[in-house]
Design a protein around this motif. Structure first.
Motif, mmCIF file in Angstrom:
data_model
loop_
_atom_site.group_PDB
_atom_site.id
_atom_site.type_symbol
_atom_site.label_atom_id
_atom_site.label_comp_id
_atom_site.label_asym_id
_atom_site.label_seq_id
_atom_site.Cartn_x
_atom_site.Cartn_y
_atom_site.Cartn_z
ATOM 1 N N ILE A 1 53.170 30.565 33.128
ATOM 2 C CA ILE A 1 54.580 30.321 33.469
ATOM 3 C C ILE A 1 55.226 29.396 32.437
ATOM 4 N N ALA A 2 54.488 28.364 32.045
ATOM 5 C CA ALA A 2 55.002 27.427 31.033
ATOM 6 C C ALA A 2 55.231 28.141 29.700
ATOM 7 N N ALA A 3 54.330 29.058 29.346
ATOM 8 C CA ALA A 3 54.489 29.822 28.102
ATOM 9 C C ALA A 3 55.741 30.692 28.159
ATOM 10 N N GLY A 4 55.983 31.332 29.315
ATOM 11 C CA GLY A 4 57.185 32.156 29.469
ATOM 12 C C GLY A 4 58.456 31.342 29.348
ATOM 13 N N SER A 5 58.494 30.180 29.995
ATOM 14 C CA SER A 5 59.668 29.307 29.911
ATOM 15 C C SER A 5 59.887 28.794 28.491
ATOM 16 N N SER A 6 58.786 28.467 27.809
ATOM 17 C CA SER A 6 58.898 27.988 26.422
ATOM 18 C C SER A 6 59.457 29.069 25.512
ATOM 19 N N LEU A 7 59.052 30.319 25.748
ATOM 20 C CA LEU A 7 59.569 31.431 24.954
ATOM 21 C C LEU A 7 61.075 31.591 25.155
ATOM 22 N N ILE A 8 61.540 31.448 26.390
ATOM 23 C CA ILE A 8 62.973 31.529 26.662
ATOM 24 C C ILE A 8 63.714 30.402 25.939
ATOM 25 N N ALA A 9 63.165 29.188 25.998
ATOM 26 C CA ALA A 9 63.806 28.040 25.346
ATOM 27 C C ALA A 9 63.902 28.246 23.835
ATOM 28 N N ILE A 10 62.824 28.719 23.228
ATOM 29 C CA ILE A 10 62.821 28.958 21.780
ATOM 30 C C ILE A 10 63.799 30.077 21.425
ATOM 31 N N THR A 11 63.877 31.092 22.254
ATOM 32 C CA THR A 11 64.822 32.189 22.029
ATOM 33 C C THR A 11 66.257 31.673 22.054
ATOM 34 N N PHE A 12 66.554 30.788 23.001
ATOM 35 C CA PHE A 12 67.894 30.194 23.086
ATOM 36 C C PHE A 12 68.216 29.437 21.792
ATOM 37 N N LEU B 1 61.409 24.735 30.971
ATOM 38 C CA LEU B 1 62.570 25.216 30.228
ATOM 39 C C LEU B 1 63.484 24.067 29.842
ATOM 40 N N ILE B 2 63.751 23.170 30.788
ATOM 41 C CA ILE B 2 64.643 22.032 30.549
ATOM 42 C C ILE B 2 64.063 21.089 29.499
ATOM 43 N N VAL B 3 62.749 20.886 29.531
ATOM 44 C CA VAL B 3 62.104 19.953 28.598
ATOM 45 C C VAL B 3 61.968 20.559 27.200
ATOM 46 N N VAL B 4 61.566 21.829 27.141
ATOM 47 C CA VAL B 4 61.301 22.459 25.845
ATOM 48 C C VAL B 4 62.593 22.750 25.075
ATOM 49 N N LEU B 5 63.690 22.995 25.768
ATOM 50 C CA LEU B 5 64.959 23.283 25.080
ATOM 51 C C LEU B 5 65.317 22.210 24.046
ATOM 52 N N PRO B 6 65.419 20.925 24.419
ATOM 53 C CA PRO B 6 65.755 19.913 23.396
ATOM 54 C C PRO B 6 64.609 19.577 22.455
ATOM 55 N N LEU B 7 63.351 19.632 22.973
ATOM 56 C CA LEU B 7 62.211 19.254 22.141
ATOM 57 C C LEU B 7 61.946 20.258 21.023
ATOM 58 N N SER B 8 62.163 21.546 21.307
ATOM 59 C CA SER B 8 61.856 22.567 20.306
ATOM 60 C C SER B 8 63.010 22.812 19.333
ATOM 61 N N ASN C 1 80.890 20.689 25.474
ATOM 62 C CA ASN C 1 79.831 20.047 24.685
ATOM 63 C C ASN C 1 78.776 19.358 25.566
ATOM 64 N N ILE C 2 78.542 19.916 26.750
ATOM 65 C CA ILE C 2 77.480 19.411 27.623
ATOM 66 C C ILE C 2 76.161 20.037 27.169
ATOM 67 N N PRO C 3 75.123 19.250 26.938
ATOM 68 C CA PRO C 3 73.839 19.832 26.510
ATOM 69 C C PRO C 3 73.373 20.915 27.477
ATOM 70 N N VAL C 4 72.833 21.984 26.927
ATOM 71 C CA VAL C 4 72.426 23.125 27.760
ATOM 72 C C VAL C 4 71.374 22.710 28.773
ATOM 73 N N TYR C 5 70.372 21.924 28.336
ATOM 74 C CA TYR C 5 69.308 21.520 29.255
ATOM 75 C C TYR C 5 69.852 20.692 30.414
ATOM 76 N N LEU C 6 70.852 19.853 30.124
ATOM 77 C CA LEU C 6 71.444 19.024 31.180
ATOM 78 C C LEU C 6 72.233 19.894 32.163
ATOM 79 N N GLY C 7 72.960 20.868 31.637
ATOM 80 C CA GLY C 7 73.701 21.777 32.500
ATOM 81 C C GLY C 7 72.773 22.562 33.422
ATOM 82 N N ILE C 8 71.654 23.066 32.872
ATOM 83 C CA ILE C 8 70.688 23.809 33.685
ATOM 84 C C ILE C 8 70.103 22.911 34.773
#
Length: 291
Positions: A26-37, A100-107, A63-70
């Protein structure tokens, strides 16, 4: 150590390993979505469906960060889901959403953005998001948002999940027509369609099979040839012709997509009067297919 205690420990260990494996997938799937974004969606100003799409709108307009909005949009949805849905589903979905929320800004700093035209960007955004979402859904979780709302609406109002998801997507695309060029909305629609098809393929499985029913007066000969030439098992079902009243042996077998032509050849060369029909089989497990 007593036998009962040893059995309990082995069962606990197996359950723990299964859950850990599921969470990693599940974490791998969410990370893939974050990287795709970060690679294809945000740099090209595209949108997506559901809560992620609303978070992207908030990012582009305010200009609200995507991860914060999610994160903010999912809080009331998860509280609602905890009251209405299975706690196990919600727990796995929480993991998918948090990753997803964590990987979006980190990646983001480490994700290369390829130079593509908008059409290719929307295609690859659909492929990446669809793969990630399919992996998550196949393992009994979600990334929160519209997935959870759709399940609740299905439970309470018996409205199909697909209908609710479609309404969510329209709710995202409609305001985008006011704030963005029509081209962005159209490319986003293409990305959503590609993502949906890819997700369906992942959920249903890449190896598609066909279920074949054959009604013939020469069923034993046809069955023998299928077993000998295709190395596939067959099952006899007892049938009776409604018009003739004659008893018949109906053949049922499952073959791969590529073997259906050979089955037709066997049937036609053995009994030209045979009746055959083929149906799509979503998933097949058992000897000869998965082990």
């Amino acid at each position: 150590m007593k036998r009962k205690t040893r059995v309990k420990l082995l069962k606990f260990r197996r359950t723990f390993l299964d859950i850990a494996k599921r969470l990693l997938i599940i974490a791998a799937g969410s990370s893939l979505i974050a990287i795709t974004f970060n690679a294809f969606v945000i740099p090209y100003g595209l949108l997506s469906g559901g809560i992620s799409g609303l978070a992207l709108l908030g990012n582009y307009i305010f200009n609200i960060p995507v991860y914060l909005g999610i994160f903010l949009l999912n809080i009331p949805i998860f509280l609602w889901g905890l009251k209405e849905l299975n706690r196990k589903l919600m727990a796995f979905s929480a993991v998918g959403t948090i990753v997803l929320i964590v990987v979006l800004p980190l990646s983001k700093p480490y994700t290369p953005v390829p130079e593509l035209d908008l059409f290719l960007a929307c295609i690859f955004s659909g492929i990446g998001s669809g793969l990630g979402l399919g992996i998550i859904l196949r393992n009994g979780a979600s990334t929160g948002g519209s997935d959870i709302v759709s399940m609740i609406v299905k439970k309470k109002k018996n409205i199909s999940i697909g209908t609710t998801m479609f309404c969510f997507n329209v709710a995202v695309l409609a305001p985008s027509l006011y704030f963005f060029d029509l081209r962005i909305a159209m490319y986003t629609a293409i990305s959503m369609w590609v993502g949906g098809r890819v997700a369906d393929t992942v959920i249903e499985g890449f190896n598609r099979h066909k279920s074949v029913m054959i009604i013939s007066d020469r069923s034993p000969e046809i069955a023998e040839r299928i077993m000998r030439e295709l190395k596939r098992g067959v099952t006899y079902l007892e049938g009776q012709g409604a018009f003739s009243g004659n008893a018949k042996l109906v053949i049922n077998c499952v073959v791969s997509h590529y073997e259906i032509a050979k089955v037709n050849e066997i049937v036609q060369s053995t009994d030209k009067k045979a009746f055959i029909f083929v149906t799509e089989t979503v998933e097949v497990t058992g000897k000869g297919f998965t082990w």
